[in-house]
Design a protein around this motif. Structure first.
Motif, short mmCIF file in Angstrom:
data_model
loop_
_atom_site.label_atom_id
_atom_site.label_comp_id
_atom_site.label_asym_id
_atom_site.label_seq_id
_atom_site.Cartn_x
_atom_site.Cartn_y
_atom_site.Cartn_z
N LEU A 117 43.89 29.98 50.03
CA LEU A 117 45.18 30.06 49.34
C LEU A 117 45.09 29.44 47.94
O LEU A 117 45.49 30.05 46.95
N LEU A 118 44.52 28.24 47.86
CA LEU A 118 44.46 27.55 46.56
C LEU A 118 43.53 28.27 45.58
O LEU A 118 43.83 28.36 44.39
N THR A 119 42.42 28.79 46.09
CA THR A 119 41.50 29.54 45.22
C THR A 119 42.24 30.73 44.63
O THR A 119 42.14 31.02 43.43
N TRP A 120 43.01 31.41 45.47
CA TRP A 120 43.75 32.61 45.02
C TRP A 120 44.81 32.22 44.00
O TRP A 120 44.92 32.80 42.92
N VAL A 121 45.59 31.19 44.34
CA VAL A 121 46.72 30.78 43.48
C VAL A 121 46.23 30.23 42.15
O VAL A 121 46.76 30.56 41.09
N LEU A 122 45.21 29.36 42.20
CA LEU A 122 44.78 28.67 40.98
C LEU A 122 43.78 29.47 40.15
O LEU A 122 43.68 29.27 38.94
N ASN A 123 43.03 30.37 40.80
CA ASN A 123 41.96 31.06 40.06
C ASN A 123 42.08 32.58 40.07
O ASN A 123 42.13 33.20 39.01
N THR A 124 42.12 33.16 41.27
CA THR A 124 42.13 34.63 41.36
C THR A 124 43.30 35.23 40.58
O THR A 124 43.13 36.20 39.86
N TYR A 125 44.48 34.61 40.73
CA TYR A 125 45.71 35.17 40.13
C TYR A 125 45.57 35.41 38.63
O TYR A 125 46.00 36.43 38.11
N THR A 126 44.95 34.44 37.94
CA THR A 126 44.85 34.58 36.48
C THR A 126 43.51 35.17 36.04
O THR A 126 43.25 35.32 34.85
N SER A 127 42.65 35.53 37.02
CA SER A 127 41.31 36.02 36.67
C SER A 127 41.36 37.49 36.23
O SER A 127 42.39 38.15 36.31
N ALA A 128 40.18 37.96 35.78
CA ALA A 128 40.06 39.36 35.33
C ALA A 128 40.30 40.34 36.48
O ALA A 128 40.56 41.52 36.26
N GLU A 129 40.23 39.83 37.72
CA GLU A 129 40.46 40.70 38.88
C GLU A 129 41.95 40.95 39.11
O GLU A 129 42.32 41.74 39.95
N MET A 130 42.79 40.21 38.34
CA MET A 130 44.22 40.39 38.57
C MET A 130 44.98 40.35 37.25
O MET A 130 44.86 41.23 36.43
N MET A 131 45.74 39.28 37.02
CA MET A 131 46.59 39.24 35.82
C MET A 131 45.78 39.20 34.52
O MET A 131 46.28 39.57 33.47
N GLY A 132 44.55 38.72 34.62
CA GLY A 132 43.71 38.66 33.41
C GLY A 132 42.97 39.95 33.13
O GLY A 132 42.10 40.01 32.24
N ASN A 133 43.29 41.00 33.88
CA ASN A 133 42.62 42.30 33.69
C ASN A 133 42.84 42.79 32.25
O ASN A 133 43.95 42.77 31.74
N SER A 134 41.74 43.23 31.61
CA SER A 134 41.82 43.61 30.19
C SER A 134 42.82 44.74 29.95
O SER A 134 43.45 44.81 28.89
N GLU A 135 43.00 45.60 30.94
CA GLU A 135 43.92 46.74 30.75
C GLU A 135 45.39 46.30 30.74
O GLU A 135 46.26 47.06 30.32
N LEU A 136 45.65 45.08 31.21
CA LEU A 136 47.04 44.60 31.22
C LEU A 136 47.39 43.85 29.93
O LEU A 136 48.55 43.57 29.66
N SER A 137 46.34 43.51 29.14
CA SER A 137 46.65 42.77 27.91
C SER A 137 46.99 43.78 26.81
O SER A 137 46.60 44.94 26.89
N PRO A 138 47.73 43.38 25.76
CA PRO A 138 48.22 42.03 25.49
C PRO A 138 49.56 41.73 26.18
O PRO A 138 50.04 40.62 26.06
N GLU A 139 50.12 42.71 26.89
CA GLU A 139 51.45 42.48 27.50
C GLU A 139 51.45 41.29 28.45
O GLU A 139 52.42 40.55 28.52
N VAL A 140 50.35 41.13 29.22
CA VAL A 140 50.27 40.00 30.15
C VAL A 140 49.40 38.92 29.54
O VAL A 140 48.22 39.14 29.29
N ASP A 141 49.99 37.76 29.32
CA ASP A 141 49.23 36.62 28.79
C ASP A 141 49.17 35.57 29.90
O ASP A 141 50.18 34.95 30.24
N VAL A 142 47.96 35.41 30.48
CA VAL A 142 47.83 34.53 31.66
C VAL A 142 48.22 33.08 31.34
O VAL A 142 48.67 32.34 32.21
N ASN A 143 48.07 32.69 30.07
CA ASN A 143 48.39 31.29 29.71
C ASN A 143 49.89 31.03 29.74
O ASN A 143 50.31 29.88 29.86
N SER A 144 50.68 32.09 29.63
CA SER A 144 52.14 31.86 29.61
C SER A 144 52.78 32.09 30.99
O SER A 144 53.98 31.95 31.15
N LEU A 145 51.94 32.43 31.99
CA LEU A 145 52.49 32.62 33.35
C LEU A 145 52.79 31.26 33.97
O LEU A 145 52.00 30.33 33.87
#
Length: 745
Positions: free
Chosen positions: A339-367
């Motif tokens: 759970l913690l790995t997913w919440v703290l790392n996976t969520y903002t990683s390139a596999e999810m919110m940090g995916n290049s196709e979602l930028s610039p609309e999604v900025d992981v630093n402002s989540l």
């Protein structure tokens, strides 16, 4: 007649129409639908005819009727006729008045008669709109619904202006348009179904979604207009504002929540990996949905809807809710990590919110955080306490399993260099590694905490390991035939100490930042010390084995039998060499220590045999023979230990020199030089005590009591010049005192 012809034509047309409707088998299913539609059309035509008759009635019929009423003499009949006529005309007259008013106020560009016809066509329009909704032609259905609503709203508004307190007439209009409200609900239901499936619809039929958005926009416009009018006049039609845009977002929000909640396919009972699967499905769904929202959905909505950011926010909120629910469950240690790995790392990683196709609309630093730091800390604290008890359990189990190996009848495995070992260090450090890798997935701080925990537990574990090795030795001493491979497993225990040392260093190097080194130096030194004790005690117990086997041969030394030519030393050398074939399987640092210790102990036992005074030489001949034998045996020992220490670079010559130095004292033929010879011995080996010299002179057999006394007293004043590398050896050797008086007599 003309009437019959008209009937026949009507029947023929009807047959033709029915035939046209039922050309395919699947159309049979729609018979009921067609029947209802035709019934509505018929009702509509009848309504129009009725309107026409009402219009005629209103223009001339009323005048005729009223004249007739005036002419009749029967007052009762006149009243009844008047009542019926007024009731029939009332509704029509009411609508007619409103129609003229609307026309006069420019509310409608068409004539009052047209508007009147429109009003009386309401049932038919309701029916047609219902059909359009059923067929999914939502835009056209909405257009008709708007016309109906507009008619009703304008009627109500006029009524409100004429007489705002007349609720009876208001209700009359409301009831008349009653079916229209159901239509609005029916249409809304269709819209929400499309909205719920918008991420699927946008891929398959984007036009449908665009239509839904257009309808919502039209409704928003009407809502605004009605609210403006309310500000000015105080009137607002029933059901306004509809707030369909707000409802649409609410439905999207519910859909997103349901989508995330619905991804849990398994429970812990059915699948140990339930949480990992659940989180992976969420990751995949959310990423796919947001990519579709960004590339396709965005184009179907007006920019001011800001649909992508709204959806992003909904997903984030739904995920936060779900993660908090999961965090509140009674999670196991590995589940907390997932759970913690997913919440703290996976969520903002390139596999999810940090995916290049979602930028610039999604900025992981402002989540925002999915779960609060407080909850994270609680989970980590629970993880550490669970992990602590798990590690204690794992270490205990690992040691129990290893102990079972110690009593096997087969030798332990050897590593690639041929050194005996057991699997214990590998199992322990593999477990540590796994937990450290897991902790590293979460963050640096946890990794350090887990490393400190592992090493703390290792400290306690090594104390238990030491105790178990000691018990192993004690059990063996009760029956030396058992366990069969005692020597080999004790060697494995000694070697494990070296492996443990190396593993601790490599673990720290791999997982500990250099600035943290100091915090663990004390516990590391402590572990090294325990390991050295285990190894030393292990080596000592193995040498005990050797010397237990050597005991009968050591007992032969310095006896009559020995002097006559027994092969005790030859047997001692063969036995030691035989044991050292096994000891070759001991790792270098310990094997070196062991060879030195064996050498030392052999020399100590040999000197002890001299000091036991089991023989006293009768004459110079015996002294010469005994001394030469001692020198020869010292050489045998020297040769043996040089061979055993091969390659270690150790200089062990000095030990055998002591035997030779004692032999020189025994061999001496001139008694007057005895003091000099003894003093040379004492200056080299200053730990020689008076009782040692007395015993030595007793073995020599030719020194009187006074002579012994004189030599001993004079020696006490002499200077000593020991070799700086000399390790005291005589202090370990006791001389039996009970026999001293007898020998001195």
């Amino acid at each position: 007649s003309t009437m019959e012809e008209t009937d026949r034509e009507a029947v023929a047309t009807a047959v033709q129409r029915v035939a046209g409707m039922l050309q395919r088998p699947d159309q049979l299913d729609k018979v009921e639908q067609y029947r209802r539609r035709e019934a509505r059309k018929k009702a509509s035509v009848e309504a129009r005819l009725k309107v026409q008759s009402w219009i005629n009635l209103s223009v001339c019929g009323c005048q005729v009727m009223l004249r007739a009423l005036n002419l009749t003499g029967n007052e009762e009949l006149r009243k009844n006729l008047l009542h019926i006529t007024c009731r029939e005309v009332a509704v029509f007259e009411y609508f007619k008045i409103i129609s003229f008013k609307l026309f006069k106020n420019n509310s409608y560009s068409r004539s009052p008669a047209f508007f009147l016809v429109l009003l009386l066509s309401v049932p038919e329009i309701v029916g047609e709109t219902h059909d359009l909704i059923e067929r999914g032609e939502l835009l056209q259905a909405h257009r008709k619904l708007m016309d109906l609503e507009c008619s009703r709203d304008n009627l109500m508004y006029e009524q409100y202006r004429m007489d705002s307190k007349n609720t009876h007439d208001m209700n009359l209009i409301h009831t008349y348009f009653g079916d229209m409200q159901k239509l609005s609900e029916e249409l809304a239901k269709q819209l929400w179904m499309v909205v719920q499936r918008s991420l699927v619809t946008v891929r398959r039929d984007p036009t449908l979604l665009v239509s839904v958005v257009r309808i919502i926009e039209r409704e928003e416009k009407i809502d605004r207009r009605m609210l403006d009018r309310k500000k000015q006049t105080g009137f607002i039609p029933p059901g306004r504002p509809k707030k369909w845009k707000e409802k649409m977002f609410n439905i999207l929000e519910r859909t997103v929540s349901t989508r995330i909640e619905g991804t849990q396919a398994d429970t812990r009972e059915s699948d140990k990996m339930w949480l990992v699967r659940h989180l992976e499905i969420i990751r995949k769904y959310v990423l796919d949905d947001l990519l579709v929202a960004k590339t396709l959905l965005d184009q179907c909505f007006p920019p001011h809807y800001d649909i992508f950011n709204r959806l992003l926010n909904m997903y984030h909120q739904a995920l936060a809710t779900r993660m908090q629910e999961l965090a509140a469950e009674d999670l196991e240690a590995n589940e907390i990590v997932s759970l913690l790995t997913w919440v703290l790392n996976t969520y903002t990683s390139a596999e999810m919110m940090g995916n290049s196709e979602l930028s610039p609309e999604v900025d992981v630093n402002s989540l925002d955080d999915l779960i609060s730091q407080n909850v994270v800390d609680q989970l980590l604290s629970k993880y550490m306490s669970t992990l602590t008890s798990n590690i204690i359990g794992w270490l205990r189990k690992a040691l129990e399993t290893d102990k079972k190996d110690w009593i096997k009848e087969t030798e332990p495995e050897a590593d690639q260099d041929g050194y005996y070992q057991t699997t214990l260090p590998a199992i322990v450090f593999q477990m540590f590694e796994q937990n450290l890798q897991v902790a590293a997935q979460i963050n640096e701080d946890l990794k350090t905490k887990v490393l400190i925990l592992c090493l703390q537990q290792m400290n306690s574990f090594l104390t238990r390991y030491k105790d178990e090795a000691q018990l192993y030795k004690e059990d063996h001493l009760k029956n030396r035939q058992y366990p069969q491979c005692y020597v080999q497993y004790m060697i494995a225990v000694i070697n494990n100490c070296q492996t443990f040392k190396e593993s601790i260093i490599s673990l720290k190097r791999k997982y500990l930042k250099s600035d943290m080194e100091d915090t663990l130096s004390i516990s590391h030194a402590n572990m090294d010390a325990i390991l050295d004790i285990i190894a030393k005690e292990g080596c000592s117990s193995l040498l005990d084995e050797v010397f237990m086997d050597l005991e009968p041969h050591l007992n032969e030394l310095m006896t009559k039998k020995w002097l006559m030519g027994s092969n005790a030393v030859g047997t001692i050398c063969v036995t030691v060499e035989d044991y050292f074939n096994d000891f070759a399987k001991i790792k270098k640092p310990y094997k070196k220590t062991m060879t030195l210790e064996a050498h030392r102990r052999v020399v100590v036992e040999y000197i002890r045999a001299i000091m036991l005074k089991r023989i006293s030489f009768k004459n110079a001949e015996e002294r010469k023979e005994g001394a030469e034998r001692m020198i020869k045996e010292a050489e045998q020992f020297r040769f043996l230990f040089k061979k055993l220490a091969a390659g270690s670079g150790e200089d062990t010559e000095g030990l055998c020199d002591i035997i030779e130095a004692i032999a020189e004292v025994i061999k001496l033929t001139d008694p007057s030089l005895l003091y000099l010879e003894v003093s040379t011995l004492v200056s080299k080996y200053p730990d020689i005590r008076d009782d040692h010299i007395a015993a030595l002179l007793t073995v020599r057999g030719d020194a009187s009591r006074d002579m012994k006394q004189t030599i001993i007293e004079t020696l006490d004043q002499g200077p000593s010049q020991p070799n700086p590398n000399y390790v005291p050896i005589f202090k370990e050797i006791t001389v039996p005192t009970l026999t001293v008086p007898k020998l001195l007599k």
